[in-house]
Design an enzyme around this catalytic site. Structure first.
Site, PDB file in Angstrom:
ATOM      1  N   ASN A   1       0.867  -1.178   0.000  1.00  0.00           N
ATOM      2  CA  ASN A   1       0.000   0.000   0.000  1.00  0.00           C
ATOM      3  C   ASN A   1       0.902   1.225   0.000  1.00  0.00           C
ATOM      4  O   ASN A   1       1.493   1.555   1.023  1.00  0.00           O
ATOM      5  CB  ASN A   1      -0.892  -0.032   1.256  1.00  0.00           C
ATOM      6  CG  ASN A   1      -1.695   1.246   1.424  1.00  0.00           C
ATOM      7  OD1 ASN A   1      -1.780   2.067   0.509  1.00  0.00           O
ATOM      8  ND2 ASN A   1      -2.284   1.423   2.606  1.00  0.00           N
TER       9      ASN A   1
ATOM     10  N   LYS B   1       0.089   4.282  -0.320  1.00  0.00           N
ATOM     11  CA  LYS B   1      -0.533   5.489   0.251  1.00  0.00           C
ATOM     12  C   LYS B   1      -0.234   6.687  -0.655  1.00  0.00           C
ATOM     13  O   LYS B   1      -0.154   6.518  -1.868  1.00  0.00           O
ATOM     14  CB  LYS B   1      -0.044   5.709   1.689  1.00  0.00           C
ATOM     15  CG  LYS B   1      -0.159   4.440   2.527  1.00  0.00           C
ATOM     16  CD  LYS B   1       0.045   4.673   3.985  1.00  0.00           C
ATOM     17  CE  LYS B   1      -0.105   3.355   4.724  1.00  0.00           C
ATOM     18  NZ  LYS B   1      -0.118   3.497   6.163  1.00  0.00           N
TER      19      LYS B   1
ATOM     20  N   HIS C   1      -9.745   1.711   4.725  1.00  0.00           N
ATOM     21  CA  HIS C   1      -8.474   1.877   5.446  1.00  0.00           C
ATOM     22  C   HIS C   1      -8.669   2.897   6.573  1.00  0.00           C
ATOM     23  O   HIS C   1      -9.414   3.865   6.423  1.00  0.00           O
ATOM     24  CB  HIS C   1      -7.381   2.343   4.474  1.00  0.00           C
ATOM     25  CG  HIS C   1      -6.014   2.277   5.078  1.00  0.00           C
ATOM     26  ND1 HIS C   1      -5.549   3.231   5.954  1.00  0.00           N
ATOM     27  CD2 HIS C   1      -5.016   1.356   4.956  1.00  0.00           C
ATOM     28  CE1 HIS C   1      -4.325   2.895   6.343  1.00  0.00           C
ATOM     29  NE2 HIS C   1      -3.984   1.760   5.744  1.00  0.00           N
TER      30      HIS C   1
ATOM     31  N   GLU D   1      -6.911   5.232   7.520  1.00  0.00           N
ATOM     32  CA  GLU D   1      -6.590   6.623   7.138  1.00  0.00           C
ATOM     33  C   GLU D   1      -7.753   7.252   6.379  1.00  0.00           C
ATOM     34  O   GLU D   1      -7.989   8.459   6.481  1.00  0.00           O
ATOM     35  CB  GLU D   1      -5.277   6.639   6.334  1.00  0.00           C
ATOM     36  CG  GLU D   1      -4.087   6.381   7.261  1.00  0.00           C
ATOM     37  CD  GLU D   1      -2.862   5.776   6.590  1.00  0.00           C
ATOM     38  OE1 GLU D   1      -2.798   5.728   5.356  1.00  0.00           O
ATOM     39  OE2 GLU D   1      -1.966   5.328   7.341  1.00  0.00           O
TER      40      GLU D   1
ATOM     41  N   GLU E   1      -5.699  -4.289  10.609  1.00  0.00           N
ATOM     42  CA  GLU E   1      -4.627  -3.313  10.787  1.00  0.00           C
ATOM     43  C   GLU E   1      -4.896  -2.492  12.044  1.00  0.00           C
ATOM     44  O   GLU E   1      -5.648  -1.509  12.000  1.00  0.00           O
ATOM     45  CB  GLU E   1      -4.567  -2.359   9.589  1.00  0.00           C
ATOM     46  CG  GLU E   1      -4.305  -3.049   8.268  1.00  0.00           C
ATOM     47  CD  GLU E   1      -3.694  -2.089   7.256  1.00  0.00           C
ATOM     48  OE1 GLU E   1      -2.610  -2.386   6.761  1.00  0.00           O
ATOM     49  OE2 GLU E   1      -4.293  -1.028   6.994  1.00  0.00           O
TER      50      GLU E   1
ATOM     51  N   GLY F   1       2.457   2.504  10.662  1.00  0.00           N
ATOM     52  CA  GLY F   1       3.479   3.544  10.513  1.00  0.00           C
ATOM     53  C   GLY F   1       4.205   3.901  11.798  1.00  0.00           C
ATOM     54  O   GLY F   1       4.922   4.894  11.862  1.00  0.00           O
TER      55      GLY F   1
ATOM     56  N   SER G   1       3.182  -1.872  10.342  1.00  0.00           N
ATOM     57  CA  SER G   1       4.620  -1.997  10.623  1.00  0.00           C
ATOM     58  C   SER G   1       5.168  -3.390  10.329  1.00  0.00           C
ATOM     59  O   SER G   1       6.062  -3.882  11.023  1.00  0.00           O
ATOM     60  CB  SER G   1       4.928  -1.589  12.065  1.00  0.00           C
ATOM     61  OG  SER G   1       4.617  -0.215  12.250  1.00  0.00           O
TER      62      SER G   1
END
Ligand code: PGA
Length: 252
Positions: free
Chosen positions: A9, A11, A95, A97, A165, A171, A210
Site C-alpha cells: 500500500n 498510500k 483503510h 486513514e 490493521e 506507521g 509496521s
C-alpha cells in the site's frame, strides 16, 4: 484454506520515477508459487502505467480507495470501474486513514466493496482498533463489529480479502504480539465462517501495521494470518521482496 496475499500500500507516495520500484518488484516475483497473490496498491495517478509494467507478470496492481457510486458528480473521487479500466485488479476500502481523514464509515466501506465487486475488482476491506480501544479491552468487539459492517453480503459468493490493521501499529514501528494477532484473526475468521458458511474459511485475512522484513516470517506464521498489507516497507523493492520471499518460503 485461504490463499496467501502479499499486498503493498503505497498510500500518498510515488511519482513516475518510482515506477522503477514496480518494475523491480515485477521482475522479483517471476517465480511466484501457486496459491500466492502479490500486488501493489498504487496512487491513482500511477495505476495505468503500473498496470502496463506489470502486465504479463505475476504482479498485480490495486487502487487504494473507490467511490461507492458508479459515476456522477463527485469531484476528486474515482470509481471502481475507472480503476478496473486503468488495469487494477484490487482496491483497498475502509483503510483507517480513509476513516480518519474522510470520516468513512463501515457502511461506506461495505458500499465501496460492493462497487468494487460489481466492477470486477477484489476489495481489500480494512478493519482495526485504536490504541484507546485496545487499552480498554475492546479490540475484539470493535474489530468484529467493523467486519460485520464493512464486509458486504456479496462476500459470500465473490472473492474478498479482509485486512486487520491495528491503528496504533500503522506507521509506528510497533506491532502486536503474535498472540494478540492470533486472537483477533481467530475472531475475524469465526465471524466470517459463521456468516458465510460455504466460503468464510477461504477469505484471506491479512495482517497490516509496521510489517517489515525483520518481523514478516514470524507474523506470517501466526494461525489464520494469510498474508500482509504492507505500507512503508512496500516503497522499497528490496524490503517488499524480502516480505514476499518470507511468504513464498512458507508455502514451499
Ligand atoms: P505500515 O502501513 O506498514 O506503514 O505500518 C500499513 C498500512 O497502513 O496499510
Amino acid at each position: 484454506m485461504a490463499r496467501t496475499v502479499i499486498a503493498g500500500n503505497w498510500k500518498m507516495h510515488g511519482l513516475k520515477a518510482d515506477l522503477e520500484v514496480v518494475q523491480a518488484v515485477a521482475d522479483g516475483v517471476a517465480g511466484t508459487p501457486d496459491g500466492l497473490e502479490v500486488l501493489l496498491c498504487l496512487p491513482a495517478t500511477l495505476v495505468v502505467s503500473g498496470a502496463e509494467l506489470a502486465s504479463g507478470t505475476k504482479l498485480e496492481i490495486g487502487g487504494q480507495s473507490c467511490h461507492q457510486a458508479g459515476r456522477g458528480p463527485h469531484t476528486g473521487d474515482i470509481s471502481a470501474e475507472m480503476l478496473a479500466d486503468a488495469g487494477a485488479s484490487h482496491v483497498i476500502v475502509g483503510h483507517s486513514e480513509r476513516r480518519a481523514d474522510h470520516g468513512e464509515s463501515d457502511a461506506q466501506a461495505a458500499a465501496q466493496a460492493e462497487a468494487a465487486i460489481a466492477a470486477g475488482l477484489i476489495p481489500i476491506i480494512c478493519v482495526g482498533e485504536t490504541l484507546a480501544e485496545r487499552d480498554s479491552g475492546q479490540a475484539l468487539e470493535v474489530v468484529t463489529k467493523q467486519v460485520a459492517g464493512s464486509v458486504p453480503e456479496a462476500g459470500a459468493e465473490t472473492p474478498v480479502i479482509v485486512a486487520y490493521e491495528p491503528v496504533w501499529a500503522i506507521g509506528t514501528g510497533r506491532t502486536p504480539t503474535p498472540e494478540q494477532i492470533a486472537e483477533v484473526h481467530a475472531a475475524i475468521r469465526a465471524a466470517l465462517a459463521e456468516r458465510f458458511p460455504a466460503t468464510g474459511s477461504q477469505i484471506p485475512l491479512l495482517y497490516g501495521g509496521s510489517m517489515k522484513p525483520g518481523n514478516a516470517a514470524e507474523i506470517l506464521a501466526v494461525g489464520d494470518v494469510n498474508g500482509g498489507l504492507i505500507g512503508g516497507a512496500s516503497l522499497k523493492a528490496e524490503d517488499f521482496l524480502a516480505i514476499y520471499a518470507a511468504a513464498a518460503n512458507q508455502l514451499s
